[in-house]
Design a protein around this motif. Structure first.
Motif, mmCIF file in Angstrom:
data_model
loop_
_atom_site.group_PDB
_atom_site.id
_atom_site.type_symbol
_atom_site.label_atom_id
_atom_site.label_comp_id
_atom_site.label_asym_id
_atom_site.label_seq_id
_atom_site.Cartn_x
_atom_site.Cartn_y
_atom_site.Cartn_z
ATOM 1 N N ALA A 1 46.365 106.358 -78.254
ATOM 2 C CA ALA A 1 46.714 105.729 -76.979
ATOM 3 C C ALA A 1 47.034 104.248 -77.175
ATOM 4 O O ALA A 1 47.970 103.710 -76.563
ATOM 5 N N ARG A 2 46.273 103.594 -78.036
ATOM 6 C CA ARG A 2 46.507 102.171 -78.300
ATOM 7 C C ARG A 2 47.869 101.966 -78.954
ATOM 8 O O ARG A 2 48.612 101.041 -78.608
ATOM 9 N N GLU B 1 50.451 104.092 -78.815
ATOM 10 C CA GLU B 1 51.489 104.468 -77.850
ATOM 11 C C GLU B 1 51.748 103.316 -76.868
ATOM 12 O O GLU B 1 52.885 103.105 -76.443
ATOM 13 N N SER B 2 50.693 102.576 -76.506
ATOM 14 C CA SER B 2 50.880 101.453 -75.583
ATOM 15 C C SER B 2 51.707 100.351 -76.228
ATOM 16 O O SER B 2 52.500 99.674 -75.548
ATOM 17 N N LEU B 3 51.539 100.155 -77.536
ATOM 18 C CA LEU B 3 52.371 99.188 -78.257
ATOM 19 C C LEU B 3 53.832 99.643 -78.274
ATOM 20 O O LEU B 3 54.754 98.840 -78.089
ATOM 21 N N ALA C 1 55.316 101.444 -76.095
ATOM 22 C CA ALA C 1 55.889 101.381 -74.746
ATOM 23 C C ALA C 1 56.094 99.949 -74.262
ATOM 24 O O ALA C 1 56.824 99.716 -73.298
ATOM 25 N N ARG C 2 55.455 98.982 -74.925
ATOM 26 C CA ARG C 2 55.537 97.602 -74.449
ATOM 27 C C ARG C 2 56.926 97.025 -74.726
ATOM 28 O O ARG C 2 57.386 97.037 -75.876
#
Length: 346
Positions: free
Chosen positions: A14-15, A17-19, A21-22
């Motif tokens: 999740a961490r 994937e958040s990078l 998506a940023r």
């Protein structure tokens, strides 16, 4: 024993994937990634039954040296485009130096990764986008230091061995071993997929993971039991996972044009060379031993690397079930006469 750390694996993905998506800011520069909370990033080895009580044992010293060399090569590639440790100065190597803390006699070993990962991140920014650099560092730290990732790597290694080994005794023993659960394996595969998509540096970071884990598994054969990143591996399991395939290797001699991508000159008497097949875009890592016949090949290899010109070589491939297991450089050569004639005819 199957790992139960599925939540940690999911959180790591999740961490990352958040990078992914940023969005990048308008200037294209990604804000500096914060590693201040990365004290957890370490390779932890615990030996419940150490045979030597006073110092780190040679097999694990060798494993940590493998990790150190892989970090150097990754930094060199990120900085210069060549995975050659010789490209790094003494100050640069010191910044990337692993700190291995040994306690409990020689039973508790911790290789701390935070400092070299911070140095790697700083070197990558500017050579690749800041976003790519952050993703590579997070993926690498997760795959090298996390219990769930090592569990999943062991299961992946087991799956490969099940395809290679035909002995019924070995097959039964392998099938009885389980290290990772479904969530861990899925997370491991997703992180690898993300890392592969981050260009040449990302793909090279995967080599760091593979080479380090293989070295640690080899070292685990020297102790009755070993805990690697909190995953227990017995000597019998380590030996079984390192069982060589009994399938007969087929040798194929090929003459082809290649590009010389990199020459690692750390040991001038044992050159590490990366050749690229321009048609399949496959890279081959080979060694050129220093002998009476290697001088001319050495000169041509360095010349082709410097000039970025193609080079004709004769290679010996060893294959098992169509999969290349090793590549040996037999010689450098001139372009075959029949191809020269065809080119002139055109």
């Amino acid at each position: 024993m199957v790992g139960s750390d599925g939540a940690a694996a999911a959180a790591a993905v999740a961490r990352i994937e958040s990078l992914l998506a940023r969005p990048l800011p308008s200037g294209g520069i990604f804000e500096k990634f914060d590693l201040s909370e990365w004290d957890w990033a370490s390779v932890h080895v615990y030996l419940p039954e150490p045979e030597i009580q006073s110092a780190i044992t040679p097999p694990f010293m060798e494993a940590f040296l493998v990790l150190q060399k892989q970090l150097y090569q990754l930094a060199a590639l990120a900085t210069t485009g060549l995975a050659d440790v010789g490209q790094l100065g003494e100050a640069e190597r010191n910044e990337l130096l692993l700190s291995v803390v040994v306690t409990g006699g020689s039973s508790d070993l911790v290789a701390q990764l935070k400092k070299p990962l911070e140095s790697l991140l700083n070197r990558m920014v500017g050579k690749m986008t800041g976003k790519q650099a952050a993703i590579v560092i997070v993926c690498l730290g997760a795959l090298v230091a996390s219990p769930w990732a090592f569990s999943a790597w062991l299961d992946q290694t087991k799956a490969i061995k099940l395809e290679e080994i035909k002995s019924k005794e070995h097959l039964a023993a392998l099938q009885a071993m389980e290290f990772a659960n479904k969530e861990q394996s899925e997370a491991f595969n997703r992180v690898i997929e993300i890392l592969k998509s981050q260009g040449e540096v990302g793909k090279r970071a995967l080599d760091v993971v593979t080479q380090t884990n293989e070295a640690l598994l080899k070292a685990a054969t020297s102790s009755p039991k070993t805990s690697i990143n909190d995953v227990e591996v017995t000597r019998a399991e380590a030996e079984l996972l390192r069982t060589p395939s009994r399938k007969r290797a087929q040798q194929k001699i090929v003459q082809q044009e290649v590009k010389v991508v990199d020459i690692n000159t750390t040991d001038p008497l044992d050159l590490q060379i990366i050749l690229l097949d321009p048609f399949s875009e496959t890279q081959h890592r080979i060694k050129l031993k220093d002998d009476l016949f290697a001088g001319e090949s050495r000169r041509k290899l360095f010349d082709a690397l410097e000039r970025r010109t193609p080079l004709w070589v004769e290679l010996a491939f060893k294959e098992i079930d169509g999969e290349i297991r090793s590549v040996q450089l037999l010689r450098t050569m001139e372009r075959p006469a029949n191809l020269v004639s065809d080119a002139e005819g055109d």
